[in-house]
Scaffold this motif. Sequence first.
Motif, PDB file in Angstrom:
ATOM      1  N   PRO A   1       0.813  -1.215   0.000  1.00 26.55           N
ATOM      2  CA  PRO A   1       0.000   0.000   0.000  1.00 26.55           C
ATOM      3  C   PRO A   1       0.845   1.262   0.000  1.00 26.55           C
ATOM      4  CG  PRO A   1      -0.713  -1.512   1.719  1.00 26.55           C
ATOM      5  CD  PRO A   1       0.570  -2.042   1.168  1.00 26.55           C
ATOM      6  N   VAL A   2       0.280   2.330  -0.539  1.00 26.44           N
ATOM      7  CA  VAL A   2       0.932   3.628  -0.560  1.00 26.44           C
ATOM      8  C   VAL A   2       0.931   4.216   0.852  1.00 26.44           C
ATOM      9  CG1 VAL A   2       0.808   5.954  -1.534  1.00 26.44           C
ATOM     10  CG2 VAL A   2       0.196   3.991  -2.936  1.00 26.44           C
ATOM     11  N   MET A   3      -0.199   4.097   1.550  1.00 19.69           N
ATOM     12  CA  MET A   3      -0.340   4.594   2.924  1.00 19.69           C
ATOM     13  C   MET A   3      -1.222   3.625   3.705  1.00 19.69           C
ATOM     14  SD  MET A   3      -0.929   8.709   2.743  1.00 19.69           S
ATOM     15  CE  MET A   3      -1.710   8.950   1.157  1.00 19.69           C
ATOM     16  N   LYS A   4      -1.031   3.644   5.033  1.00 20.47           N
ATOM     17  CA  LYS A   4      -1.826   2.797   5.930  1.00 20.47           C
ATOM     18  C   LYS A   4      -2.329   3.627   7.101  1.00 20.47           C
ATOM     19  CE  LYS A   4       1.185  -1.220   5.377  1.00 20.47           C
ATOM     20  NZ  LYS A   4       1.984  -2.213   6.123  1.00 20.47           N
ATOM     21  N   VAL A   5      -3.525   3.278   7.585  1.00 21.82           N
ATOM     22  CA  VAL A   5      -4.078   3.875   8.792  1.00 21.82           C
ATOM     23  C   VAL A   5      -4.682   2.730   9.600  1.00 21.82           C
ATOM     24  CG1 VAL A   5      -5.840   5.422   9.725  1.00 21.82           C
ATOM     25  CG2 VAL A   5      -4.646   6.045   7.627  1.00 21.82           C
ATOM     26  N   SER A   6      -4.431   2.742  10.890  1.00 23.22           N
ATOM     27  CA  SER A   6      -5.081   1.734  11.732  1.00 23.22           C
ATOM     28  C   SER A   6      -5.509   2.396  13.035  1.00 23.22           C
ATOM     29  CB  SER A   6      -4.145   0.552  12.008  1.00 23.22           C
ATOM     30  OG  SER A   6      -2.977   0.970  12.655  1.00 23.22           O
ATOM     31  N   PHE A   7      -6.579   1.880  13.597  1.00 25.81           N
ATOM     32  CA  PHE A   7      -7.134   2.396  14.840  1.00 25.81           C
ATOM     33  C   PHE A   7      -7.225   1.256  15.842  1.00 25.81           C
ATOM     34  CE2 PHE A   7      -9.022   4.975  11.450  1.00 25.81           C
ATOM     35  CZ  PHE A   7      -8.774   6.257  11.897  1.00 25.81           C
ATOM     36  N   SER A   8      -6.999   1.581  17.086  1.00 21.05           N
ATOM     37  CA  SER A   8      -7.193   0.583  18.134  1.00 21.05           C
ATOM     38  C   SER A   8      -8.692   0.327  18.284  1.00 21.05           C
ATOM     39  CB  SER A   8      -6.615   1.089  19.457  1.00 21.05           C
ATOM     40  OG  SER A   8      -7.386   2.189  19.924  1.00 21.05           O
ATOM     41  N   ASP A   9      -9.026  -0.800  18.901  1.00 22.92           N
ATOM     42  CA  ASP A   9     -10.446  -1.098  19.131  1.00 22.92           C
ATOM     43  C   ASP A   9     -11.099  -0.013  19.980  1.00 22.92           C
ATOM     44  OD1 ASP A   9     -10.338  -3.418  17.637  1.00 22.92           O
ATOM     45  OD2 ASP A   9      -9.901  -4.700  19.372  1.00 22.92           O
ATOM     46  N   ASP A  10     -10.342   0.508  20.967  1.00 25.31           N
ATOM     47  CA  ASP A  10     -10.871   1.577  21.819  1.00 25.31           C
ATOM     48  C   ASP A  10     -11.194   2.826  20.990  1.00 25.31           C
ATOM     49  OD1 ASP A  10     -11.520   2.791  24.396  1.00 25.31           O
ATOM     50  OD2 ASP A  10      -9.685   3.977  24.077  1.00 25.31           O
ATOM     51  N   MET A  11     -10.299   3.175  20.069  1.00 26.07           N
ATOM     52  CA  MET A  11     -10.535   4.366  19.246  1.00 26.07           C
ATOM     53  C   MET A  11     -11.712   4.152  18.306  1.00 26.07           C
ATOM     54  SD  MET A  11      -9.942   7.472  18.631  1.00 26.07           S
ATOM     55  CE  MET A  11      -8.515   7.762  19.624  1.00 26.07           C
ATOM     56  N   LYS A  12     -11.860   2.946  17.786  1.00 23.28           N
ATOM     57  CA  LYS A  12     -13.015   2.655  16.920  1.00 23.28           C
ATOM     58  C   LYS A  12     -14.317   2.880  17.688  1.00 23.28           C
ATOM     59  CE  LYS A  12     -10.863  -0.719  13.846  1.00 23.28           C
ATOM     60  NZ  LYS A  12     -10.844  -2.123  13.430  1.00 23.28           N
ATOM     61  N   LYS A  13     -14.334   2.434  18.957  1.00 21.51           N
ATOM     62  CA  LYS A  13     -15.526   2.646  19.783  1.00 21.51           C
ATOM     63  C   LYS A  13     -15.762   4.131  20.018  1.00 21.51           C
ATOM     64  CE  LYS A  13     -15.205  -1.758  22.171  1.00 21.51           C
ATOM     65  NZ  LYS A  13     -14.811  -2.450  23.407  1.00 21.51           N
TER      66      LYS A  13
END
Length: 85
Positions: A27-39
């Motif tokens: 991928p050119v760029m990646k973003v990920s969120f913790s489960d807590d942040m998703k909530k």
Amino acid sequence: MAELFLEIVELESGEIVLREMESDDVPVMKVSFSDDMKKRLQDQHLDVAKVMLSAGIHMAAEMQNKTAEAEALQKVEDEKPPVLH
């Protein structure tokens, strides 16, 4: 220059990536969120990721344009005949 078509995809790992359309390449760029942040984002993490990736694309394009402008100006300077006094 060939056009580059990009897509935003959420992978099975939960990462949201920007990659060349229909490609499994890196991928050119990646973003990920913790489960807590998703909530905390109330499951709007995809929308937030789209904004983040979009901002990254725009900033990279601006930087590329500035570099191209600087190179063009330098080329003009380099092509000027020397001034003899």
